[in-house]
Scaffold this motif. Structure first.
Motif, PDB file in Angstrom:
ATOM      1  N   SER A 413      34.618   8.188  -9.669  1.00  0.00           N
ATOM      2  CA  SER A 413      35.264   7.172  -8.833  1.00  0.00           C
ATOM      3  C   SER A 413      34.317   5.993  -8.696  1.00  0.00           C
ATOM      4  CB  SER A 413      35.606   7.736  -7.449  1.00  0.00           C
ATOM      5  OG  SER A 413      34.454   8.220  -6.799  1.00  0.00           O
ATOM      6  N   GLY A 414      34.772   4.840  -9.203  1.00  0.00           N
ATOM      7  CA  GLY A 414      33.926   3.657  -9.131  1.00  0.00           C
ATOM      8  C   GLY A 414      32.662   3.863  -9.938  1.00  0.00           C
ATOM      9  N   HIS A 415      31.528   3.769  -9.285  1.00  0.00           N
ATOM     10  CA  HIS A 415      30.244   3.881  -9.956  1.00  0.00           C
ATOM     11  C   HIS A 415      29.581   5.232  -9.730  1.00  0.00           C
ATOM     12  CE1 HIS A 415      29.645   2.223  -5.881  1.00  0.00           C
ATOM     13  NE2 HIS A 415      28.602   3.025  -5.856  1.00  0.00           N
ATOM     14  N   ILE A 416      30.312   6.212  -9.189  1.00  0.00           N
ATOM     15  CA  ILE A 416      29.725   7.508  -8.842  1.00  0.00           C
ATOM     16  C   ILE A 416      30.457   8.625  -9.571  1.00  0.00           C
ATOM     17  CG2 ILE A 416      29.286   9.152  -6.978  1.00  0.00           C
ATOM     18  CD1 ILE A 416      28.957   6.803  -5.094  1.00  0.00           C
ATOM     19  N   ASP A 417      29.684   9.532 -10.184  1.00  0.00           N
ATOM     20  CA  ASP A 417      30.216  10.751 -10.803  1.00  0.00           C
ATOM     21  C   ASP A 417      29.695  11.955 -10.026  1.00  0.00           C
ATOM     22  OD1 ASP A 417      31.307   9.109 -12.737  1.00  0.00           O
ATOM     23  OD2 ASP A 417      29.703   9.475 -14.186  1.00  0.00           O
ATOM     24  N   ARG A 418      30.597  12.916  -9.771  1.00  0.00           N
ATOM     25  CA  ARG A 418      30.224  14.141  -9.063  1.00  0.00           C
ATOM     26  C   ARG A 418      30.738  15.344  -9.836  1.00  0.00           C
ATOM     27  NH1 ARG A 418      32.610  10.697  -5.349  1.00  0.00           N
ATOM     28  NH2 ARG A 418      31.295   9.926  -3.655  1.00  0.00           N
TER      29      ARG A 418
END
Length: 645
Positions: A413-418
Motif C-alpha cells: 500500500s503506497g510506499h510500504i510493503d508488509r
C-alpha cells in the motif's frame, strides 16, 4: 533479448514446478542498405527553432548545385543573445532564395528588426539597441550580400511584484487554504528574479499542475498578465486561477474486462472511492493494475463530464493479458556471469483462482527452479501467497543445495510493503569437510518502507527494510532460534536548500549511505540452514569482492555462512554537466566495508574502494564500478542495470 509466446498448457504445471528444455532462438544481424545513398535527405523548413538548421541544409544544397545564397546573416552581441537570435530569427528562412533583389532584402531587414525585438523581449530585454547593415560581398563564395545585426540588449528586466488570485470554489473553501498557500509558496518566478517568457510560462503551468493535482482537476488559468515597465526594467505579474468545483472519487468503471474478475480488478486497484480527488492516488491505482500481471495496458481517467463532481466515475480502459504465457530470458551480471531463464505464467489457476509464476533459471553459480502463487487482495489490501524453490548455488567455499517452502499473507500500500508467513528451509553443503546439512521451520514478519523521490532512480530520500523470524531447528538437536535483519539506504543531496527549483537540485552532488545488519541467535550447537545465515560481497553489497565471498573463515581456510553480518557503504555521486547542461551521466567515488562472523566480537570488516559511472538510460540506471578489494589486493569490475530496494 526477451521473447513472449502465449501458450495453452495444463493448469497443474506451476504446482509441479515445471521442468522444460531451454530453447534459445538466435538473432541474425543482416547488412542493411544505406538509405542515405539512395534517398536525398529532405529539408524541413519551419518557424522557430529549426529555421537556422533548415537554412543551413538549403545552403548545402545550393553549394551542390553551384549557386550562392541571396545573403548571409551575421549577428553580433553577447554570446547568449547572439546564439538565440541566430537560431530563431525569421529572416534566416529566406537567405537561400537566390532571386531576391535589394528592395526585397530591405523589406526583410525592417521585419527582422521587429522580430529581433520580439525575441529579445522573451529573454527579458525590452530596451535593446539594434543596428542593421547591408554590405555588398561580391567576392564571397557564400552570398553576394551580408546582413549584419549588432545587438546591445540593454539592462535585463526583473520581476517587481507577483499577484496570485483565485476564482471558483477554491477561493472561498476554508479547507482549500493549505492548497492556496502551497501554490503561492512554490511559485517559481519570484520578485527580484530575471523575467523571461519561458520562466513566466513555466511558473504559470507549474502552479496550474499543482492546482489540478488535488481536488480541482478541471482548474484553468482564467487571466494572466505581465505588465512591463521598460523605463524601469521592471515587470508586474498577475495570474488568476479558476478552480471549478471540487471533485471526489466515484465508482471505478471497467472497460475491456472479459477473462478476469471485475471485482478482483477493483480490489487490486484499491481506488479510494468517496475521498477527495488526488492525481497521485489515481496514478497509484493505475500502477497497481498495470503491475498485477493481469493486464497488458491500463489507463485510468476521471470522468469530469458526468455532472456529479462529488462522485465522479473513474474510467479504467483495460487490455487483458493472455491467460498463460512463456517468457524466455537472457541476461548477464558481473556477480554470476551469463544467465538464461524460462518463466511460465498462469493468471488464473483452477479452483484457487490465484496467479502463478514459475521460473527455471541457470547462471554460472546459481541454478534454481521455483514457483510463486499470489491470490487477489481482499478489501483491506491483504492477499494470500505461497511459494516453493529448489536451488543450487556457490556459497563461500561450498556448493549449497537448498529447498524452501513458504505461505502467508502480504500487502502493498503506497510506499510500504508488509508480510507475515511460515517457512520451511533445508540446506545441504557439498565439498571437502562441508558443514552438516540442516533444516528448520520459522515464523516470519517483514516490513519495507520506501521514501524516495523516485523509486527507479532516486536523488533524495531513504528506504528501510526489517525482517524478524523465530523458529526451531529440525536437524540434530531441536532448539529454538531467532533471526533479525535490517537494511537502510539514504540519499542526501549536498547543498540542499529552500527555494531551489528541481533543475538546480538535479545538478547537486549527493551522498548515498547504505547499512546492513543481521543476527542469528541460537545455541552454539544448533544446526541452522546456511540459507538463513549470512554471506556478503558482490555488486550490491561490498564491491571489490566476488559474490558472497565474505563469510566466516574456518581454521582450515574455508569460507562458510556466519551468524552475524555488518555492512556499511558511503558513495559520493556527482552529476556531469557539459556546456552548462545537465547530462544523463554521473561519476561516483565509494568506500564499502563488510564483515561476517559467528560472534559479534570477531567481525573484521573487509574494505573495497573504487570509482564508477552512472547512466540514466531509457530502461533504467546503468551502473558500472571499478573496485579494489583491500583484503584481496585485486581489482573487480561491477556492472548492473536498474535500482532496487
Amino acid at each position: 533479448m526477451f521473447r513472449v509466446v502465449p501458450v495453452f498448457a495444463p493448469a497443474w504445471l506451476p504446482a509441479l514446478l515445471f521442468c522444460g528444455v531451454l530453447l534459445l532462438q538466435g538473432c541474425s544481424l543482416l547488412p542493411k542498405k544505406d538509405a542515405a545513398k539512395d534517398t536525398p535527405s529532405p529539408v524541413l523548413v519551419r518557424n522557430g527553432d529549426t529555421a537556422a538548421t533548415a537554412a543551413d541544409e538549403g545552403t548545402k544544397e545550393g553549394e551542390k548545385r553551384g549557386r550562392r545564397d541571396a545573403f548571409t546573416v551575421d549577428v553580433r552581441g553577447p554570446a547568449a543573445v547572439r546564439e538565440y537570435l541566430s537560431l530563431h530569427l525569421d529572416i534566416q528562412r529566406y537567405r537561400t532564395l537566390d532571386d531576391l533583389g535589394a528592395t526585397e532584402i530591405s523589406r526583410l531587414m525592417v521585419a527582422a528588426e521587429a522580430n529581433a525585438r520580439e525575441l529579445l523581449g522573451t529573454l527579458g530585454y525590452f530596451t535593446p539597441t539594434l543596428t542593421l547593415e547591408l554590405n555588398e560581398t561580391p567576392a564571397s563564395t557564400k552570398a553576394p550580400r551580408e546582413i549584419v545585426i549588432t545587438v546591445a540588449p540593454g539592462e535585463l528586466t526583473r520581476v517587481s511584484t507577483v499577484q496570485i488570485s483565485y476564482g471558483g470554489q477554491i477561493a472561498s473553501d476554508p479547507t482549500a487554504e493549505a492548497q492556496r498557500d502551497s501554490i503561492r509558496t512554490a511559485w517559481a518566478l519570484r520578485a527580484g528574479q530575471p523575467f523571461t517568457q519561458q520562466g513566466w510560462d513555466n511558473a504559470k503551468n507549474t502552479a496550474l499542475r499543482s492546482l489540478t493535482a488535488k481536488r480541482f482537476p478541471i482548474g484553468s488559468i482564467e487571466v494572466s498578465r505581465a505588465e512591463v515597465d521598460a523605463d524601469r526594467q521592471e515587470v508586474r505579474l498577475s495570474v488568476t486561477y479558476q478552480s471549478g468545483p471540487a471533485y471526489r472519487f466515484g465508482p471505478l468503471v471497467l472497460r475491456g474486462v472479459e477473462r478476469y474478475d471485475a471485482d478482483g480488478a477493483r480490489r487490486i486497484a484499491q481506488l479510494p472511492t468517496g475521498t477527495d480527488y488526488d492525481q497521485q492516488k489515481l496514478l497509484d491505482a493505475q500502477q497497481r493494475l498495470a503491475s498485477s500481471g493481469y493486464y497488458d495496458s491500463v489507463f485510468l481517467t476521471l470522468d469530469t463530464e458526468s455532472g456529479t463532481p462529488l462522485a465522479a466515475p473513474v474510467i479504467a480502459q483495460l487490455r487483458e493479458a493472455p491467460m498463460q504465457k512463456v517468457v524466455l530470458g537472457a541476461g548477464f551480471t558481473t556477480d554470476n556471469g551469463p544467465r538464461l531463464s524460462v518463466d511460465h505464467i498462469h493468471n488464473r489457476l483452477p479452483l484457487l483462482g490465484w496467479r502463478a509464476v514459475s521460473r527455471l533459471s541457470v547462471d554460472r553459480d546459481i541454478k534454481s527452479l521455483g514457483t510463486e502463487w499470489n491470490g487477489i487482495p481482499d478489501d483491506t489490501g491483504w492477499r494470500w501467497f505461497a511459494g516453493a524453490e529448489l536451488k543450487s548455488e556457490t556459497s563461500g567455499s561450498y556448493v549449497v543445495d537448498s529447498g524452501r517452502v513458504r505461505s502467508g499473507r502480504n500487502k502493498s500500500s503506497g510506499h510500504i510493503d508488509r508480510s507475515y508467513f511460515l517457512q520451511y528451509d533445508y540446506a545441504q553443503n557439498r565439498g571437502t569437510n562441508a558443514p552438516p546439512s540442516a533444516s528448520a521451520v520459522t515464523a516470519n514478519w517483514g516490513w519495507t518502507g520506501r521514501y524516495f523521490d523516485d523509486n527507479a532512480a532516486p536523488t533524495r530520500g531513504y528506504g528501510l527494510a526489517l525482517e524478524l523470524a523465530a523458529g526451531y531447528t529440525l536437524t540434530g538437536e531441536q532448539v529454538p532460534f531467532t533471526r533479525t535483519y535490517a537494511r537502510w539506504l539514504g540519499v542526501l543531496p549536498l547543498g540542499f536548500g529552500n527555494g531551489q527549483d528541481a533543475a538546480t537540485l538535479a545538478r547537486r552532488s549527493r551522498l548515498q549511505l547504505r547499512a546492513e545488519a543481521g543476527a542469528v541467535s541460537a545455541k552454539e550447537s544448533a544446526q541452522i540452514p546456511s540459507t538463513l545465515m549470512f554471506l556478503t560481497g558482490g555488486d550490491t553489497t561490498v564491491r571489490g569482492y566476488s559474490y558472497r565471498q565474505i563469510g566466516t573463515v574456518r581454521s582450515d581456510g574455508q569460507i562458510v555462512a556466519g551468524r552475524y553480518l555488518g555492512v556499511m557503504s558511503l558513495e559520493w555521486q556527482r552529476p556531469f554537466v557539459y556546456n552548462d547542461k545537465l547530462t544523463e551521466w554521473e561519476s561516483t567515488v565509494f568506500v564499502d566495508a563488510g564483515a561476517v562472523a559467528d560472534k559479534p566480537g570477531e567481525l573484521k570488516p573487509k574494505v573495497g574502494v573504487g570509482v564508477g559511472a552512472r547512466w540514466r538510460s531509457p530502461v533504467g540506471p546503468v551502473q558500472a564500478d571499478l573496485a579494489y578489494g583491500v583484503d584481496t589486493k585485486k581489482f573487480r569490475l561491477h556492472f548492473r542495470l536498474g535500482f532496487t530496494f
